[in-house]
Write a protein that holds these residues in place. Structure first.
Motif, PDB file in Angstrom:
ATOM      1  N   PHE A  59       5.879  13.214  -3.591  1.00 23.12           N
ATOM      2  CA  PHE A  59       6.885  14.187  -3.172  1.00 23.12           C
ATOM      3  C   PHE A  59       7.154  14.101  -1.678  1.00 23.12           C
ATOM      4  O   PHE A  59       6.241  13.997  -0.860  1.00 23.12           O
ATOM      5  N   ARG A  60       8.436  14.139  -1.331  1.00 24.73           N
ATOM      6  CA  ARG A  60       8.892  14.279   0.048  1.00 24.73           C
ATOM      7  C   ARG A  60       9.996  15.316   0.049  1.00 24.73           C
ATOM      8  O   ARG A  60      10.868  15.314  -0.810  1.00 24.73           O
ATOM      9  N   CYS A  61       9.964  16.196   1.005  1.00 24.20           N
ATOM     10  CA  CYS A  61      10.960  17.272   1.085  1.00 24.20           C
ATOM     11  C   CYS A  61      12.354  16.685   1.217  1.00 24.20           C
ATOM     12  O   CYS A  61      12.590  15.786   2.046  1.00 24.20           O
ATOM     13  N   HIS A  62      13.273  17.174   0.399  1.00 22.80           N
ATOM     14  CA  HIS A  62      14.651  16.654   0.425  1.00 22.80           C
ATOM     15  C   HIS A  62      15.394  17.091   1.680  1.00 22.80           C
ATOM     16  O   HIS A  62      16.459  16.563   1.996  1.00 22.80           O
ATOM     17  N   TYR A  70       3.337  23.612  -1.002  1.00 19.14           N
ATOM     18  CA  TYR A  70       2.463  24.497  -1.774  1.00 19.14           C
ATOM     19  C   TYR A  70       3.289  25.126  -2.905  1.00 19.14           C
ATOM     20  O   TYR A  70       4.519  25.199  -2.828  1.00 19.14           O
ATOM     21  N   ARG A  71       2.630  25.528  -3.967  1.00 17.00           N
ATOM     22  CA  ARG A  71       3.303  26.097  -5.123  1.00 17.00           C
ATOM     23  C   ARG A  71       3.865  27.470  -4.776  1.00 17.00           C
ATOM     24  O   ARG A  71       3.209  28.269  -4.102  1.00 17.00           O
ATOM     25  N   CYS A 102       8.141  23.675   0.893  1.00 16.88           N
ATOM     26  CA  CYS A 102       7.731  22.772   1.978  1.00 16.88           C
ATOM     27  C   CYS A 102       7.027  23.575   3.080  1.00 16.88           C
ATOM     28  O   CYS A 102       7.518  24.633   3.509  1.00 16.88           O
ATOM     29  N   ARG A 103       5.889  23.072   3.561  1.00 16.95           N
ATOM     30  CA  ARG A 103       5.147  23.755   4.616  1.00 16.95           C
ATOM     31  C   ARG A 103       5.803  23.606   5.981  1.00 16.95           C
ATOM     32  O   ARG A 103       5.524  24.385   6.902  1.00 16.95           O
ATOM     33  N   ASN A 104       6.688  22.627   6.119  1.00  8.47           N
ATOM     34  CA  ASN A 104       7.297  22.378   7.425  1.00  8.47           C
ATOM     35  C   ASN A 104       8.583  23.184   7.623  1.00  8.47           C
ATOM     36  O   ASN A 104       8.708  23.932   8.591  1.00  8.47           O
TER      37      ASN A 104
END
Length: 453
Positions: A59-62, A70-71, A102-104
């Motif tokens: 997985f990579r953030c789109h 995290y869920r 996404c955590r970022n």
């Protein structure tokens, strides 16, 4: 806990077998229930859409491309319409999608199922069923009502089938049939058929000469030169087009149209002859009541079985009635009748000698009325029309070409009329064209002509 997992797996496998759905993202975790949504009765199958382990690993953030997440619970329930398994209720999957954040950048991403396209609530299974129903003689509104979708959805599914009917401009069948039919907005559309396997070659939006010419000019000249025969009716510009487009092709006038033209002329002359007599006379009733006998082949008339003819008040045979009518008729009708019989004999048993006699008959009629054709009888006018297309007419009567006719194309035209009657007409030509292809073309083996070429 073990018992719960075992029960869940049983429900999941059973429901997937029932719905023919084997998407690994989708897990059915409870038994189906009935509910009414917006006035429609539904049979709902609760399910959850999860991410697969390999999808989470890669997985990579789109949004930012960050790999840490995290869920974040589940999305609200949404319906995925599937083919109905109950005649009383519409069937749908009440699904929730697992969500990660996404955590970022704090953006979210939801799990998706292979059962539907992005942003669509109608499953691919239901679209496939609609496409299959479109091959049947059912209107689009009926399909929409039975499957619980809108008529626009059915038309969009119909539009998606057009990619299956792309033309290959590097190939043409060896034997073609030309004709037209009445379609959208009361206009005539041109249709071309492969005479060998009865597959539709093309349907054009009109029958204008330039439209037909432009379409076939898209094929290279070597491809067009391979065409051997083209069958058509007595439409004059078809003959001109065929000569320009297919230099090596034999032109065949459909035998049905040849017989029909002379048949109508003889029948019209019989009516004119009948009207010369008093309505209550025996002669009038002879031509009135026994009109079918004058259009039947003379050799097929029964000369042994007698029946009581009330109009003549005597026992006669079918052959005797025709002979009586020929004795009362004038010379023009007798000539027209025997010319018609000569044509029927050639159609039944084509031989070079019979064809030569018929060709000589056409030539004599043309010489007789070389000065003015206006004085010709109705039957002679039909023969003069055949003389104007002498070579295609004689080709159609020859034994080696007698099995190439427009009969299969006329059958497809009859099916097209039924398609339009079922739908109460079409306003969109592309929709009509797609329905014709779906109901006539798919399932045919089109490789026979390729092998022959």
């Amino acid at each position: 806990m073990t018992s719960l997992n075992y029960t869940t797996n049983i429900i999941d496998s059973t429901v997937k077998s029932c719905l023919n759905c084997h998407d690994p993202h989708l897990i059915f975790d409870d038994e189906p229930y009935k509910d009414t949504l917006r006035g429609t009765k539904y049979l709902l199958f609760p399910a959850t859409i999860y991410f697969l382990p390999q999808e989470l690993a890669d997985f990579r953030c789109h949004n930012c491309g960050f790999t840490s997440f995290y869920r974040s619970g589940f999305t609200p329930m949404h319906l995925i319409k599937v083919p109905s398994v109950n005649s009383t209720y519409q069937t749908a999957i009440a699904a929730r999608s697992a969500r990660i954040r996404c955590r970022n950048c704090n953006s979210t991403c939801s799990a998706s199922s292979e059962l539907t396209d992005h942003g669509c609530q109608i499953s691919k299974l239901l679209k496939a069923k609609i496409a299959a129903r479109l091959r049947m003689d059912i209107s689009a509104k009926t399909i929409a009502f039975e499957e619980g979708v809108s008529a626009s959805t059915v038309n969009r599914t119909l539009d998606s089938t057009r990619c299956e009917f792309r033309n290959n401009f590097n190939f043409l069948p060896l034997h073609l049939c030309f004709d037209e039919f009445r379609g959208t907005h009361n206009t005539y559309h041109f249709i071309c058929l492969d005479a060998d396997n009865h597959a539709i070659q093309t349907i054009l939006p009109n029958r204008l000469k330039q439209t037909i010419f432009n379409y076939f000019m898209r094929f290279p000249a070597p491809v067009r030169s391979l065409v051997r025969t083209v069958s058509c009716d007595l439409n004059s510009y078809y003959v001109d087009l065929i000569k320009k487009l297919f230099p090596n092709a034999k032109i065949i006038i459909d035998r049905f149209h040849i017989v029909q033209m002379l048949n109508r002329a003889v029948n019209s002359m019989r009516t004119d002859l009948m009207n010369r007599f008093d309505n209550n006379s025996k002669n009038y009733k002879l031509f009135k009541r026994n009109w079918k006998l004058f259009l039947k082949r003379y050799d097929d008339l029964n000369c042994t079985y007698q029946f009581y003819e009330r109009s003549q008040r005597e026992w006669v045979t079918a052959e005797q009635l025709v002979n009586q009518g020929l004795q009362l008729a004038d010379q023009d009708f007798r000539k027209a009748y025997w010319d018609y019989q000569r044509l029927l004999e050639i159609i039944d048993d084509p031989t070079p000698s019979k064809i030569k006699i018929f060709k000589q008959c056409l030539t004599e009629v043309n010489q007789k009325y070389s000065g003015s054709r206006s004085e010709a009888s109705k039957a002679d006018k039909a023969l003069l029309t055949l003389y104007d297309n002498l070579i295609p007419v004689i080709t159609a009567l020859e034994p080696q070409y007698c099995h190439y006719t427009n009969g299969p194309l006329e059958g497809i035209n009859r099916k097209i009329k039924q398609i339009q009657r079922t739908a109460y007409g079409y306003r969109n030509f592309e929709h009509l064209k797609a329905r014709i292809y779906l109901q006539t073309y798919l399932g045919k083996d089109t490789r026979n002509s390729v092998k022959t070429a």
